[in-house]
Scaffold this active site. Structure first.
Site, short mmCIF file in Angstrom:
data_model
loop_
_atom_site.label_atom_id
_atom_site.label_comp_id
_atom_site.label_asym_id
_atom_site.label_seq_id
_atom_site.Cartn_x
_atom_site.Cartn_y
_atom_site.Cartn_z
N ASP A 1 0.88 -1.09 0.05
CA ASP A 1 -0.04 -0.08 0.10
C ASP A 1 0.90 1.14 -0.07
O ASP A 1 0.61 2.41 0.54
CB ASP A 1 -0.70 -0.02 1.27
CG ASP A 1 -0.25 -0.41 2.67
OD1 ASP A 1 1.08 -0.19 2.55
OD2 ASP A 1 -0.92 0.00 3.58
N LYS B 1 8.93 6.34 17.82
CA LYS B 1 8.53 7.84 17.54
C LYS B 1 8.83 8.84 18.10
O LYS B 1 8.54 8.76 19.52
CB LYS B 1 6.78 7.76 17.06
CG LYS B 1 6.41 6.70 16.03
CD LYS B 1 4.89 6.72 16.07
CE LYS B 1 4.45 5.64 15.13
NZ LYS B 1 2.94 5.56 15.19
N ASP C 1 3.03 6.96 1.96
CA ASP C 1 2.17 5.81 2.59
C ASP C 1 0.59 6.13 2.30
O ASP C 1 0.21 7.17 2.40
CB ASP C 1 2.47 5.65 4.07
CG ASP C 1 1.66 4.71 4.82
OD1 ASP C 1 0.75 4.34 4.29
OD2 ASP C 1 1.78 4.41 5.94
#
Length: 339
Positions: free
Chosen positions: A106, A157, A215
């Site tokens: 994807d 993150k 993405d």
């Protein structure tokens, strides 16, 4: 050469579009996202693809049957979700003993897989991870490398907006270093396999790609990818802009900007204005309607004089004449209340 394409994601962030269409099968301009992925693999010498997913196998059947030419496709069904790493380990008896690509299905990218393979071979790597540089890494984990590209750590993150290299979701893997991981168990390739391979002393490198990468996991990114493709920002792909399927009907008085894609048998009425939007197959935009920054799903309808902005309409959803919709997601076959 072979590749494993992971198509097991649930597409939660793209709902309601993914309530009726598997994420990787959503249209990206003129063909499904997965067609773009497979075409790119063929361009770089991949002749066989193994696709792995724990659900909706039947959704891919028609796509695989309709896909002509290379690559040959082998389907592997996961009895239960195995995660990114478990899905790859599950295919080891199919991929054989040579290095193979593994990638998410994807992503829209023009990553040079041939250069990545040369980089992998030159360094004698066991694993090579494609990296993408971002200015704000808060939505991603960071990959820390040495000057020669060797990966030394994976960082969580960051809480602040910092620049850095992120995992771009494409890997070149030596099957020999994956054999120690149990087949049939849920494993993360990022959080478990790669750190353990590094800890075992195997050479893991990051390949810094300078091309396009996005993405497609959110409506905003999905629309951005269309705009970028239509603007010629993805190497090797060229479209007329706006892109209008030959079977679509657009009234000559309608105004479409260059970031619009109109799917098969969609219709855009007299005096309508459509900007930065994607209309799926059979979508209908009524006379004098305005659609801005939105995705209109298959067979969805925007009534005459209606205004839709920053919204996503699921398949068959309906906005009434002169209705107003802003920043909303409308479920499959749902009616938007007038007003």
């Amino acid at each position: 050469m072979k590749a494993v394409v992971l198509v097991g994601g649930f597409g939660t962030r793209l709902r309601p579009l993914t309530e009726t269409v598997k994420k990787e099968l959503l249209p990206l301009v003129d063909r499904p996202i997965l067609d773009h992925t497979l075409d790119r693999l063929v361009q770089h010498g991949v002749r066989e693809v193994i696709m792995s997913s724990p659900y909706l196998e039947e959704a891919f059947g028609p796509f695989i049957a309709a896909r002509a030419g290379e690559p040959a496709i082998t389907w592997v069904t996961e009895e239960r979700p195995l995660g990114t790493g478990g899905a790859v380990v599950r295919t080891l008896d199919v991929v054989g003993s040579d290095p193979f690509f593994a990638l998410n299905g994807d992503i829209c990218t023009d990553l040079d897989l041939t250069a990545m393979r040369a980089f992998h071979d030159e360094r004698g790597a066991s694993v090579t991870i494609a990296l993408h540089h971002v200015e704000d890494a808060r939505a991603f984990g960071l990959v820390q490398t040495e000057e020669d590209g060797r990966v030394v750590a994976f960082r969580e993150k960051p809480t602040d907006a910092v620049a850095g290299d992120i995992n771009a979701g494409t890997y070149l893997l030596d099957p020999a270093v994956l054999g120690a991981f149990p087949a049939g168990e849920e494993i993360s390739i990022e959080r478990t396999i790669f750190p353990e391979v590094i800890a075992a002393g195997h050479p893991v490198y990051g390949f810094g790609a300078d091309g396009y990468w996005i993405d497609l996991g959110t409506p905003e990114k999905y629309l951005q990818a269309h705009a970028d493709l239509l603007a010629g920002r993805v190497r090797g792909i060229s479209y007329d802009a706006p892109w209008i399927h030959p079977s679509a009907e657009v009234d000559p008085s309608a105004r479409l900007d260059a970031a619009v894609a109109v799917g098969a048998e969609a219709r855009v009425g007299r005096g309508a204005r459509v900007e930065r939007s994607v209309l799926h197959a059979g979508a209908f935009i009524g006379a004098q309607a305005v659609v801005l920054g939105s995705v209109v799903g298959a067979e969805a309808r925007v009534g005459a004089g209606a205004r839709v902005s920053d919204s996503v309409l699921g398949a068959g959803a309906r906005v009434p004449d002169h209705g107003v919709l802003e920043g909303a997601r409308v479920s499959v076959d749902a009616d938007v209340a007038p007003g």
